[in-house]
Design a protein around this motif. Structure first.
Motif, short mmCIF file in Angstrom:
data_model
loop_
_atom_site.label_atom_id
_atom_site.label_comp_id
_atom_site.label_asym_id
_atom_site.label_seq_id
_atom_site.Cartn_x
_atom_site.Cartn_y
_atom_site.Cartn_z
N GLY A 254 0.82 -1.21 0.00
CA GLY A 254 0.00 0.00 0.00
C GLY A 254 0.85 1.26 0.00
N MET A 255 1.89 1.26 0.83
CA MET A 255 2.78 2.43 0.86
C MET A 255 3.52 2.59 -0.47
SD MET A 255 4.31 2.52 4.75
CE MET A 255 5.07 0.90 4.66
N ALA A 256 3.96 1.45 -1.04
CA ALA A 256 4.67 1.53 -2.33
C ALA A 256 3.74 2.02 -3.43
CB ALA A 256 5.23 0.14 -2.68
N ALA A 257 2.51 1.53 -3.44
CA ALA A 257 1.56 1.95 -4.47
C ALA A 257 1.23 3.43 -4.33
CB ALA A 257 0.29 1.11 -4.36
N THR A 258 1.09 3.92 -3.09
CA THR A 258 0.80 5.33 -2.88
C THR A 258 1.96 6.21 -3.35
OG1 THR A 258 -0.54 4.75 -0.95
CG2 THR A 258 0.14 7.04 -1.15
N ALA A 259 3.19 5.77 -3.03
CA ALA A 259 4.36 6.54 -3.47
C ALA A 259 4.46 6.58 -4.99
CB ALA A 259 5.62 5.93 -2.87
N LEU A 260 4.16 5.46 -5.64
CA LEU A 260 4.26 5.41 -7.10
C LEU A 260 3.15 6.22 -7.76
CD1 LEU A 260 5.10 1.62 -7.54
CD2 LEU A 260 6.62 3.56 -8.00
N ALA A 261 1.97 6.21 -7.15
CA ALA A 261 0.84 6.92 -7.75
C ALA A 261 0.91 8.43 -7.52
CB ALA A 261 -0.48 6.36 -7.20
N ARG A 262 1.41 8.84 -6.37
CA ARG A 262 1.41 10.26 -6.02
C ARG A 262 2.76 10.92 -6.21
NH1 ARG A 262 -2.66 13.19 -5.81
NH2 ARG A 262 -2.08 14.34 -3.94
N GLY A 263 3.85 10.13 -6.18
CA GLY A 263 5.18 10.72 -6.27
C GLY A 263 5.57 11.03 -7.70
N ARG A 264 6.46 11.95 -7.84
CA ARG A 264 7.01 12.30 -9.15
C ARG A 264 8.53 12.27 -9.02
NH1 ARG A 264 2.75 11.17 -10.04
NH2 ARG A 264 1.04 12.30 -11.05
N PHE A 265 9.12 11.14 -9.37
CA PHE A 265 10.57 10.99 -9.24
C PHE A 265 11.07 10.11 -10.37
CE2 PHE A 265 8.22 8.08 -6.52
CZ PHE A 265 8.70 6.84 -6.92
N ALA A 266 12.37 10.19 -10.61
CA ALA A 266 12.98 9.44 -11.71
C ALA A 266 12.92 7.94 -11.41
CB ALA A 266 14.43 9.89 -11.91
N GLY A 267 12.66 7.15 -12.44
CA GLY A 267 12.64 5.69 -12.29
C GLY A 267 11.34 5.16 -11.73
N ARG A 268 10.31 5.98 -11.68
CA ARG A 268 9.04 5.55 -11.09
C ARG A 268 8.44 4.37 -11.86
NH1 ARG A 268 3.57 7.65 -11.30
NH2 ARG A 268 4.27 8.98 -13.01
N GLU A 269 8.44 4.44 -13.17
CA GLU A 269 7.87 3.36 -13.97
C GLU A 269 8.71 2.09 -13.85
OE1 GLU A 269 5.04 3.41 -15.42
OE2 GLU A 269 4.64 5.49 -14.89
N ALA A 270 10.02 2.25 -13.75
CA ALA A 270 10.89 1.08 -13.61
C ALA A 270 10.63 0.38 -12.28
CB ALA A 270 12.36 1.51 -13.72
N ILE A 271 10.43 1.16 -11.22
CA ILE A 271 10.14 0.57 -9.91
C ILE A 271 8.78 -0.13 -9.94
CG2 ILE A 271 9.68 1.10 -7.49
CD1 ILE A 271 11.68 3.39 -7.73
N ALA A 272 7.80 0.48 -10.61
CA ALA A 272 6.48 -0.15 -10.72
C ALA A 272 6.57 -1.49 -11.44
CB ALA A 272 5.52 0.79 -11.44
N ALA A 273 7.40 -1.54 -12.49
CA ALA A 273 7.58 -2.81 -13.21
C ALA A 273 8.36 -3.81 -12.37
CB ALA A 273 8.30 -2.55 -14.53
N PHE A 274 9.34 -3.31 -11.59
CA PHE A 274 10.15 -4.21 -10.76
C PHE A 274 9.31 -4.89 -9.68
CE2 PHE A 274 12.82 -4.87 -6.98
CZ PHE A 274 13.74 -5.76 -7.51
#
Length: 266
Positions: A85-105
């Motif tokens: 839940g925390m990871a999903a919130t960070a990915l959905a609301r955060g704007r940082f480099a590598g966000r899509e790569a982390i989501a795929a990882f």
């Protein structure tokens, strides 16, 4: 409706029916065999009996393995919901480099073969000095179940209109009240769906669990495999039928709480 459209409609329904029959046939076979009187997997059974369900009470180690699996699945699901839940919130609301790569990882545990994950966990836990079987199982199952939680919640959060939170704040809600009254009710189907998937994935896991069991601590899939090797009779079909009933019960619960249509849309 033209002839071509009617033909296409019939073809679609025929393919859908064939797919459903193909998927459900093994389940129906297991249920039918579990009520048979034969000592072998015979179809159709020569007679009907409840002997294999009665025998479950006398199978050594079955209840303890079921308890271990339920405990591991519950703990892994709760921890995964917190971390995922925390990871999903960070990915959905955060704007940082590598966000899509982390989501795929985050989905990588689903892409790797279970045996590869099991060997990797075994080496890592040995290097860390972790010898406790139960804790090793729990940690490994957390990694296995996190993708189900994180990906489902991430998809739900990307579709959620966060301006509703701001609107709730302007109407007098505090930040925690806005989350509990607006965000959580809207994401409840995603939490429920991901939690059920994670729980069932943990209960069903064999490839990783086999590396962390011993004579005293076994999960249900490992115990079922041992049972097949020692006494290959329809007792295993009775266990499978009860697990099918558990899944149907969970689906019924989901239907009552949020509706299967919303779950299918997750």
């Amino acid at each position: 409706m033209t002839l071509t459209e009617r033909t296409a409609n019939v073809a679609v329904w025929a393919i859908a029916a064939a797919t459903v029959i193909f998927l459900l046939t093994p389940l129906v076979v297991a249920i039918v065999v579990s009520f048979g009187s034969s000592n072998l997997f015979t179809l159709p059974p020569p007679g009907w009996s409840m002997r294999w369900y009665q025998r479950l009470m006398n199978v050594r180690g079955l209840s303890s393995s079921l308890i271990v699996s339920a405990q591991i699945a519950a703990v892994a699901t709760l921890v995964s919901m917190l971390i995922g839940g925390m990871a999903a919130t960070a990915l959905a609301r955060g704007r940082f480099a590598g966000r899509e790569a982390i989501a795929a990882f985050l989905t990588s545990p689903l892409m790797l073969p279970g045996l590869v994950l099991g060997i990797a966990f075994l080496q890592a836990f040995r290097y860390a000095g972790l010898r406790d079987v139960w804790l090793s199982l729990a940690l490994a199952h957390v990694v296995i179940t996190i993708p189900y939680i994180a990906r489902t919640l991430y998809s739900a959060l990307t579709l959620f209109d966060f301006s509703l939170i701001d609107a709730a704040r302007t109407l007098g809600c505090s930040a925690p009240q806005a989350v509990t009254r607006v965000l959580i009710p809207n994401l409840a189907p995603a939490f429920l769906t991901s939690g059920i998937f994670a729980f069932l994935a943990s209960m069903d896991n064999y490839a990783v669990s086999i590396f962390f069991t011993n004579a005293w601590t076994k999960t249900l899939p490992i115990q079922m495999l041992n049972l097949v090797e020692e006494q290959p009779d329809p007792t295993i079909a009775a266990i499978s039928s009860l697990l099918i009933g558990l899944v149907l019960l969970l689906l019924l619960l989901c239907e009552r709480m949020v509706g299967l249509r919303k779950i299918a849309e997750m």
